[in-house]
Design a protein around this motif. Structure first.
Motif, short mmCIF file in Angstrom:
data_model
loop_
_atom_site.label_atom_id
_atom_site.label_comp_id
_atom_site.label_asym_id
_atom_site.label_seq_id
_atom_site.Cartn_x
_atom_site.Cartn_y
_atom_site.Cartn_z
N PHE A 1 -10.58 57.57 52.48
CA PHE A 1 -10.02 56.76 51.60
C PHE A 1 -8.50 56.50 52.09
CE2 PHE A 1 -13.28 57.74 48.23
CZ PHE A 1 -13.69 56.30 48.16
N LEU A 2 -8.09 57.30 53.04
CA LEU A 2 -6.53 57.19 53.50
C LEU A 2 -6.31 55.79 53.88
CD1 LEU A 2 -3.72 58.28 54.29
CD2 LEU A 2 -4.67 59.03 56.41
N GLN A 3 -7.17 55.26 54.92
CA GLN A 3 -6.71 53.77 55.42
C GLN A 3 -6.87 52.70 54.01
OE1 GLN A 3 -9.15 52.54 58.68
NE2 GLN A 3 -7.54 50.91 59.31
N PRO A 4 -7.78 52.72 53.26
CA PRO A 4 -8.02 51.76 52.12
C PRO A 4 -7.02 51.90 51.44
CG PRO A 4 -9.98 52.72 52.72
CD PRO A 4 -9.16 53.49 53.61
N VAL A 5 -6.16 53.23 51.16
CA VAL A 5 -5.14 53.17 50.16
C VAL A 5 -4.04 53.00 50.78
CG1 VAL A 5 -3.78 55.04 48.91
CG2 VAL A 5 -6.22 55.16 48.99
N GLN A 6 -3.61 52.95 51.87
CA GLN A 6 -2.64 52.29 52.85
C GLN A 6 -2.57 50.77 53.00
OE1 GLN A 6 -3.22 54.36 56.67
NE2 GLN A 6 -1.53 55.86 56.06
N GLN A 7 -3.96 50.31 52.97
CA GLN A 7 -4.06 48.82 52.94
C GLN A 7 -3.61 48.30 51.59
OE1 GLN A 7 -8.19 48.59 54.25
NE2 GLN A 7 -7.41 48.37 56.46
N LEU A 8 -4.02 48.99 50.51
CA LEU A 8 -3.79 48.50 49.21
C LEU A 8 -2.51 48.49 49.01
CD1 LEU A 8 -5.43 48.05 46.56
CD2 LEU A 8 -5.17 50.34 45.91
N ILE A 9 -1.75 49.39 49.53
CA ILE A 9 -0.06 49.41 49.24
C ILE A 9 0.44 48.33 50.24
CG2 ILE A 9 2.01 50.69 50.01
CD1 ILE A 9 0.55 53.33 49.44
N GLN A 10 0.06 47.80 51.24
CA GLN A 10 0.51 46.73 52.10
C GLN A 10 0.61 45.49 51.32
OE1 GLN A 10 -1.77 48.10 55.84
NE2 GLN A 10 0.36 48.12 56.77
N VAL A 11 -0.57 45.52 50.54
CA VAL A 11 -0.69 44.00 49.98
C VAL A 11 -0.25 44.20 48.32
CG1 VAL A 11 -2.69 43.51 51.59
CG2 VAL A 11 -3.08 44.64 49.31
N ALA A 12 0.52 45.09 48.02
CA ALA A 12 0.81 45.25 46.86
C ALA A 12 1.92 44.04 46.41
CB ALA A 12 1.60 46.49 46.49
N ASP A 13 1.87 43.68 45.12
CA ASP A 13 2.99 42.90 44.71
C ASP A 13 4.19 43.73 44.32
OD1 ASP A 13 2.72 43.97 41.89
OD2 ASP A 13 1.30 42.12 41.35
N LYS A 14 5.31 42.91 43.73
CA LYS A 14 6.64 43.69 43.64
C LYS A 14 6.33 44.79 42.54
CE LYS A 14 9.88 41.39 41.41
NZ LYS A 14 10.69 42.45 40.37
N THR A 15 5.99 44.67 41.40
CA THR A 15 5.44 45.55 40.51
C THR A 15 4.91 46.82 40.94
OG1 THR A 15 5.97 44.00 38.67
CG2 THR A 15 4.98 46.18 38.22
N GLU A 16 3.78 46.51 41.78
CA GLU A 16 2.78 47.63 42.08
C GLU A 16 3.42 48.48 43.10
OE1 GLU A 16 -1.45 44.88 41.67
OE2 GLU A 16 -0.14 45.05 43.57
N LEU A 17 4.21 47.63 44.06
CA LEU A 17 5.05 48.29 45.00
C LEU A 17 6.10 49.44 44.49
CD1 LEU A 17 5.69 48.94 48.10
CD2 LEU A 17 7.33 46.77 48.07
N GLU A 18 6.84 49.05 43.43
CA GLU A 18 7.55 49.84 42.69
C GLU A 18 6.67 51.14 42.33
OE1 GLU A 18 10.25 48.43 39.45
OE2 GLU A 18 9.89 46.35 40.04
N THR A 19 5.73 50.89 41.66
CA THR A 19 4.94 52.27 41.22
C THR A 19 4.65 52.99 42.34
OG1 THR A 19 3.98 50.76 39.37
CG2 THR A 19 2.89 53.03 40.27
N PHE A 20 4.18 52.51 43.58
CA PHE A 20 3.68 53.35 44.60
C PHE A 20 5.02 54.20 45.28
CE2 PHE A 20 0.46 50.04 45.73
CZ PHE A 20 -0.67 50.66 45.45
N LEU A 21 6.33 53.29 45.53
CA LEU A 21 7.33 54.00 45.70
C LEU A 21 7.97 55.11 45.13
CD1 LEU A 21 9.18 50.70 46.99
CD2 LEU A 21 8.33 52.82 48.44
N LYS A 22 7.78 54.92 43.74
CA LYS A 22 8.23 55.99 42.66
C LYS A 22 7.45 57.26 42.90
CE LYS A 22 8.45 53.42 38.74
NZ LYS A 22 8.97 53.30 37.29
N TYR A 23 6.07 57.19 43.11
CA TYR A 23 5.15 58.19 42.74
C TYR A 23 4.46 58.62 44.25
CZ TYR A 23 5.73 57.10 37.96
OH TYR A 23 6.63 56.80 36.99
#
Length: 282
Positions: A97-119
């Motif tokens: 699941f590592l690569q799918p999660v990395q890909q999910l982060i790469q296509v995140a919108d601004k709000t989603e990206l904030e969440t990823f970065l914070k946690y």
């Protein structure tokens, strides 16, 4: 065996989501883990916005969880933690699941990206997601940049010195709150001290001010050039700059810094008594 991040977040979600929301999330996670399907991961992640109402978390549960205070500081919300719980569950279950999660982060919108970065720090093998943290240093979107730079332990744990220095300088350039950057004293280094001096000279040449908090990392690296900078702060009409100069010299082992401190001693006693520090320089 102690509780994992996944166990703790599950408990937090159990008391902060509605029964319907929690049942949907846990059932969806079980389906992902059973199927080992990245498609199910993406579908669940996408559906979470419509299935879980985004509300502030009000009950963070037991006191002994390592990241409890951090979640409170970040004012974590139900949707944010539901998504992070989903990713943690997937990552813990299967390395595929590592690569799918990395890909999910790469296509995140601004709000989603904030969440990823914070946690990011909560994710298993968090170093695998450093690429998104470093990329965030290039943005001029304050909310995204602050998600990685402010109140976040990730940079001091995983960044190289050059990356951390870049983050600190960018925070000053964007005029963000330097008080909220953790581990400044720990991450201080000679190259950063030089960068701070160069940046200050550029600002002064353009008749622009420098945030007095910017000088915090230079105490242990005071060469002749920096000592002149600090003396300039002592001679400033801005009391905050005078206070910053006092703190820099007070925390330095340099004999020349101590001489400056004796010469410009207006705020020495306040620092000595503990009434003045980098947190209350205002």
């Amino acid at each position: 065996m102690g509780k994992t991040s996944k166990d703790y977040l599950s408990e937090v979600l159990r008391v902060n989501l509605t029964d319907t929301e929690y049942e949907w999330l846990t059932t969806a996670v079980e389906k992902i883990l059973d199927s080992r399907s990245k498609k199910e991961l993406y579908i669940t992640y996408s559906l979470s916005t419509s299935k879980i109402q985004d509300r502030p978390i009000t009950d963070f549960g037991e006191k002994d969880f390592a990241w409890k205070t951090y979640l409170e500081l970040q004012e974590a919300s139900t949707l944010e933690i539901s998504r992070i719980y989903l990713l943690i569950a997937a990552l813990q279950s299967d390395d595929n699941f590592l690569q799918p999660v990395q890909q999910l982060i790469q296509v995140a919108d601004k709000t989603e990206l904030e969440t990823f970065l914070k946690y990011l720090i909560l994710l298993p093998n968090a170093e695998h997601f450093k690429f998104v943290a470093v990329e965030a240093l290039r943005t001029n979107i304050a909310n995204v940049f602050n998600a990685i730079s402010q109140n976040n332990p990730y940079p001091s744990k995983f960044f190289e010195t050059e990356e951390w220095n870049q983050m600190y300088l960018k925070a000053a350039f964007m005029q963000q709150n330097l008080k909220k950057i953790p581990e400044i004293d720990t991450m201080a280094n000679k190259e950063l001290a030089r960068i701070i001096s160069d940046y200050a000279h550029e600002r002064w040449a353009a008749s622009r001010s420098v945030d007095p908090l910017f000088w915090r990392p230079v105490s242990n690296f005071l060469d002749e050039s920096l000592l002149k900078d600090i003396e300039r702060l002592f001679q400033s009409e801005d009391k905050r700059e005078q206070k910053a100069a006092t703190l820099v010299c007070y925390n330095s082992e340099s004999e020349k810094a101590k001489k400056l401190l004796n010469q410009y001693d207006t705020y020495f006693q306040a620092v000595e008594n503990g009434d003045l520090n980098w947190k209350n320089i205002e």
